[in-house]
Enzyme design. Structure first.
Site, PDB file in Angstrom:
ATOM      1  N   HIS A   1     -38.221  37.144  34.537  1.00  0.00           N
ATOM      2  CA  HIS A   1     -39.378  36.962  35.557  1.00  0.00           C
ATOM      3  C   HIS A   1     -39.157  38.346  36.309  1.00  0.00           C
ATOM      4  CE1 HIS A   1     -40.822  33.112  36.932  1.00  0.00           C
ATOM      5  NE2 HIS A   1     -40.481  32.954  35.669  1.00  0.00           N
TER       6      HIS A   1
ATOM      7  N   ARG B   1     -41.587  38.485  31.975  1.00  0.00           N
ATOM      8  CA  ARG B   1     -42.774  38.163  32.616  1.00  0.00           C
ATOM      9  C   ARG B   1     -43.282  39.226  33.613  1.00  0.00           C
ATOM     10  NH1 ARG B   1     -43.971  32.782  36.538  1.00  0.00           N
ATOM     11  NH2 ARG B   1     -43.455  33.606  37.729  1.00  0.00           N
TER      12      ARG B   1
ATOM     13  N   TYR C   1     -48.592  34.748  44.865  1.00  0.00           N
ATOM     14  CA  TYR C   1     -47.815  34.134  44.670  1.00  0.00           C
ATOM     15  C   TYR C   1     -47.400  35.048  43.415  1.00  0.00           C
ATOM     16  CZ  TYR C   1     -45.896  29.595  42.595  1.00  0.00           C
ATOM     17  OH  TYR C   1     -45.410  28.852  42.043  1.00  0.00           O
TER      18      TYR C   1
ATOM     19  N   ASP D   1     -48.673  35.701  33.957  1.00  0.00           N
ATOM     20  CA  ASP D   1     -49.083  34.167  34.688  1.00  0.00           C
ATOM     21  C   ASP D   1     -50.137  34.530  35.430  1.00  0.00           C
ATOM     22  OD1 ASP D   1     -48.718  31.728  35.866  1.00  0.00           O
ATOM     23  OD2 ASP D   1     -46.621  31.075  35.726  1.00  0.00           O
TER      24      ASP D   1
ATOM     25  N   HIS E   1     -51.948  31.917  36.576  1.00  0.00           N
ATOM     26  CA  HIS E   1     -51.335  30.355  38.330  1.00  0.00           C
ATOM     27  C   HIS E   1     -52.725  29.560  37.962  1.00  0.00           C
ATOM     28  CE1 HIS E   1     -47.015  31.425  38.970  1.00  0.00           C
ATOM     29  NE2 HIS E   1     -47.303  32.885  38.865  1.00  0.00           N
TER      30      HIS E   1
ATOM     31  N   GLU F   1     -50.845  32.997  30.632  1.00  0.00           N
ATOM     32  CA  GLU F   1     -50.357  31.793  31.044  1.00  0.00           C
ATOM     33  C   GLU F   1     -51.150  31.399  32.014  1.00  0.00           C
ATOM     34  OE1 GLU F   1     -45.879  31.750  32.457  1.00  0.00           O
ATOM     35  OE2 GLU F   1     -46.429  29.547  33.581  1.00  0.00           O
TER      36      GLU F   1
ATOM     37  N   GLU G   1     -46.883  23.185  32.145  1.00  0.00           N
ATOM     38  CA  GLU G   1     -46.395  23.709  33.373  1.00  0.00           C
ATOM     39  C   GLU G   1     -46.794  22.555  34.325  1.00  0.00           C
ATOM     40  OE1 GLU G   1     -45.790  27.149  35.866  1.00  0.00           O
ATOM     41  OE2 GLU G   1     -46.100  26.610  37.435  1.00  0.00           O
TER      42      GLU G   1
ATOM     43  N   ARG H   1     -45.862  24.822  27.309  1.00  0.00           N
ATOM     44  CA  ARG H   1     -45.290  24.951  28.646  1.00  0.00           C
ATOM     45  C   ARG H   1     -45.503  24.058  29.582  1.00  0.00           C
ATOM     46  NH1 ARG H   1     -42.686  28.069  30.559  1.00  0.00           N
ATOM     47  NH2 ARG H   1     -43.428  28.669  32.362  1.00  0.00           N
TER      48      ARG H   1
ATOM     49  N   GLU I   1     -38.155  29.908  29.663  1.00  0.00           N
ATOM     50  CA  GLU I   1     -37.945  30.730  30.462  1.00  0.00           C
ATOM     51  C   GLU I   1     -36.998  30.496  30.907  1.00  0.00           C
ATOM     52  OE1 GLU I   1     -41.274  28.478  33.599  1.00  0.00           O
ATOM     53  OE2 GLU I   1     -40.929  31.068  34.217  1.00  0.00           O
TER      54      GLU I   1
ATOM     55  N   TRP J   1     -54.289  27.597  42.499  1.00  0.00           N
ATOM     56  CA  TRP J   1     -53.868  28.250  42.796  1.00  0.00           C
ATOM     57  C   TRP J   1     -53.216  28.033  40.992  1.00  0.00           C
ATOM     58  CZ3 TRP J   1     -48.626  27.066  41.927  1.00  0.00           C
ATOM     59  CH2 TRP J   1     -48.309  25.293  41.703  1.00  0.00           C
TER      60      TRP J   1
HETATM   61  O1  EZ4 Z   1     -44.738  28.551  39.730  1.00  0.00           O
HETATM   62  O2  EZ4 Z   1     -41.812  26.833  38.865  1.00  0.00           O
HETATM   63  O3  EZ4 Z   1     -44.067  29.950  34.939  1.00  0.00           O
HETATM   64  N1  EZ4 Z   1     -43.590  29.579  35.801  1.00  0.00           N
HETATM   65  C1  EZ4 Z   1     -44.040  29.035  36.999  1.00  0.00           C
HETATM   66  C2  EZ4 Z   1     -42.895  27.903  38.040  1.00  0.00           C
HETATM   67  C3  EZ4 Z   1     -43.979  27.834  39.312  1.00  0.00           C
HETATM   68  C4  EZ4 Z   1     -42.989  26.884  39.993  1.00  0.00           C
HETATM   69  C5  EZ4 Z   1     -43.278  25.417  40.838  1.00  0.00           C
HETATM   70  O4  EZ4 Z   1     -42.827  24.645  41.293  1.00  0.00           O
HETATM   71  O5  EZ4 Z   1     -45.086  28.846  37.429  1.00  0.00           O
HETATM   72  O6  EZ4 Z   1     -42.458  29.882  38.793  1.00  0.00           O
HETATM   73 CO    CO Z   2     -46.081  29.710  35.472  1.00  0.00          CO
END
Ligand code: EZ4
Ligand code: CO
Length: 413
Positions: free
Chosen positions: A122, A147, A159, A221, A223, A247, A273, A294, A350, A413
């Site tokens: 990340h 990422r 976020y 991502d 989100h 993602e 996720e 995911r 990840e 989000w």
């Molecule tokens: O936001 O696990 O791809 N990974 C993510 C994570 C999620 C958190 C939420 O609990 O998007 O960082």
């Molecule tokens: Co994610």
């Protein structure tokens, strides 16, 4: 032999973890991860109040039967709380079975299909310079996939971008305690604006390609923040930069939204996720609307359910991209690694390393070498919770943030 005790451990070495401990009548211990970020105590209560007593005396070797019993018996199926609880039991039983066999779990899943597990890191930064430094550091450390998340001009903290709040123990931890480190009373609120994001991000990917070349696997991502048509436009706009995946571009519960994105773009898509069963993927997989699954082992009913889900995906040429943030405990991470090593349709894993305190509480045998993980050769999952170390860290309530638009509307989000 049978299950003799079932206990729930809650600890907070920098962030909260819920761990299930199952002990058999001849003393074999199995561990399962039941951590559901921001809703930890709901799963802990589900396990201790409604599941634990039903397992006592059962044959620990009957994993499939126990899974079906926990899924079907309560009448109320699915949902993240239920499926995290089932996952914890399932992981603990696989841990026990592999320990009894004296082999690392992946051997019971068919043995290794590869030598190492490609991971992505990340990288984030509030602006391009900070992001570039973060990406460069991961490339130097040997990562082949990163990422990237970055700030958007005109918006504040968003976020997925590394915050530098005092008391924060992780490079990036999405759930927040109070500023002094005590329990939070409510989520923090962040401001979001999709048009600004859509205008800004393609230029970021363009600069990353100039700075890092075409070889680096770049992931991003969304989100769940875009509408279907916004996501379609975005996926199309970033097509020239050859992302490894985009993602969670749209809200996860709307499977058909991705038909629209697919019609407009060849950017590979990943989602799942926040999913918890194979049914959340039924349209996505059978219509080939995604490229990567995911799900977290911890939130999708454990190893038994994930193996079936990934085998189903394989039929459609879809690969794994198992969720591995720091809110998955080292036990849940180990479960992912054994699957990653064994399945044929592995894509990527990840990897957000846990902090040192967490790794003192959970003793792990998995190894990491220049971007590649391996679950190790210890029998079972290869992770043991040190209960006396865990007892030093009391549960501290933390919440994931809330997203609002500039006019105050609560947003996805
Ligand atoms: O936001 O696990 O791809 N990974 C993510 C994570 C999620 C958190 C939420 O609990 O998007 O960082
Ligand atoms: Co994610």
């Amino acid at each position: 032999m049978s299950i003799e005790s079932v206990d729930v451990n809650i600890t907070s070495p920098g962030r909260n973890f819920v761990t299930l401990k199952i002990v058999t009548s001849d003393g074999v211990v199995g561990w399962g991860d039941a951590t559901l970020n921001g809703r930890e105590l709901a799963v802990a209560a589900y396990l201790s109040d409604h599941v634990a007593s039903t397992l006592i005396g059962r044959d620990e070797d009957r994993i499939e039967d126990t899974w079906q019993y926990l899924y079907r018996a309560p009448y109320w199926r699915r949902g993240p709380v239920t499926m995290a609880a089932i996952a914890a039991v399932d992981m603990a039983l696989w841990d026990i079975k592999a320990k009894k066999a004296g082999v690392p779990l992946y051997q019971l899943l068919g043995g290794a299909s590869r030598d190492g597990i490609r991971t992505y890191a990340h990288a984030s930064g509030p602006d391009y310079a900070a992001l570039k430094d973060a990406v460069a550091a991961y490339v130097d450390a040997g990562f082949t996939a990163v990422r990237v998340q970055t700030g958007v001009p005109g918006l504040g903290q968003i976020y997925g971008v590394h915050a530098t709040r005092p008391g924060e123990k992780y490079n990036y931890e999405p759930a927040h305690r109070a500023a002094d480190g005590s329990s939070a009373v409510a989520p923090i609120e962040e401001t979001w604006d999709t048009p600004s994001y859509l205008a800004h991000m393609p230029g970021v990917f363009s600069r990353l390609r100039e700075d890092f070349g075409s070889g680096l696997r770049i992931l991003h991502d969304g989100h769940h923040r875009m509408s279907p048509i916004e996501a379609a436009r975005f996926a199309k706009d970033i097509e020239p930069y050859g992302l490894f995946w985009l993602e969670d571009c749209t809200p996860g519960e709307d499977q058909t939204a991705l038909r629209l994105v697919r019609q407009h773009s060849t950017t590979p898509l990943a989602i799942g996720e926040v999913f918890n069963t194979v049914f959340d993927y039924q349209t996505l997989i059978t219509e080939r609307l995604i490229d990567y699954v995911r799900s977290a082992v911890t939130h999708t009913g454990g190893i038994t359910a994930m193996k079936k889900l990934l085998d189903f995906a394989a039929i459609y040429g879809i690969k794994s991209g198992i969720h591995g943030p720091t809110d998955i405990s080292p036990v849940g991470m180990a479960a992912a690694l054994h699957l990653d090593l064994a399945i044929h349709n592995f894509g990527i894993q990840e990897y957000m390393p846990h902090n040192d305190t967490t790794l003192e509480v959970f003793q792990t045998s998995f190894t990491f070498d220049r971007g590649f993980l391996h679950p190790g050769q210890a029998a079972g999952l290869g992770v043991e919770l040190d209960e006396s170390a865990a007892a030093a860290f009391e549960y501290t309530k933390a919440y994931l943030p809330v997203n609002r638009l500039q006019d105050g509307t609560v947003h996805d989000w």
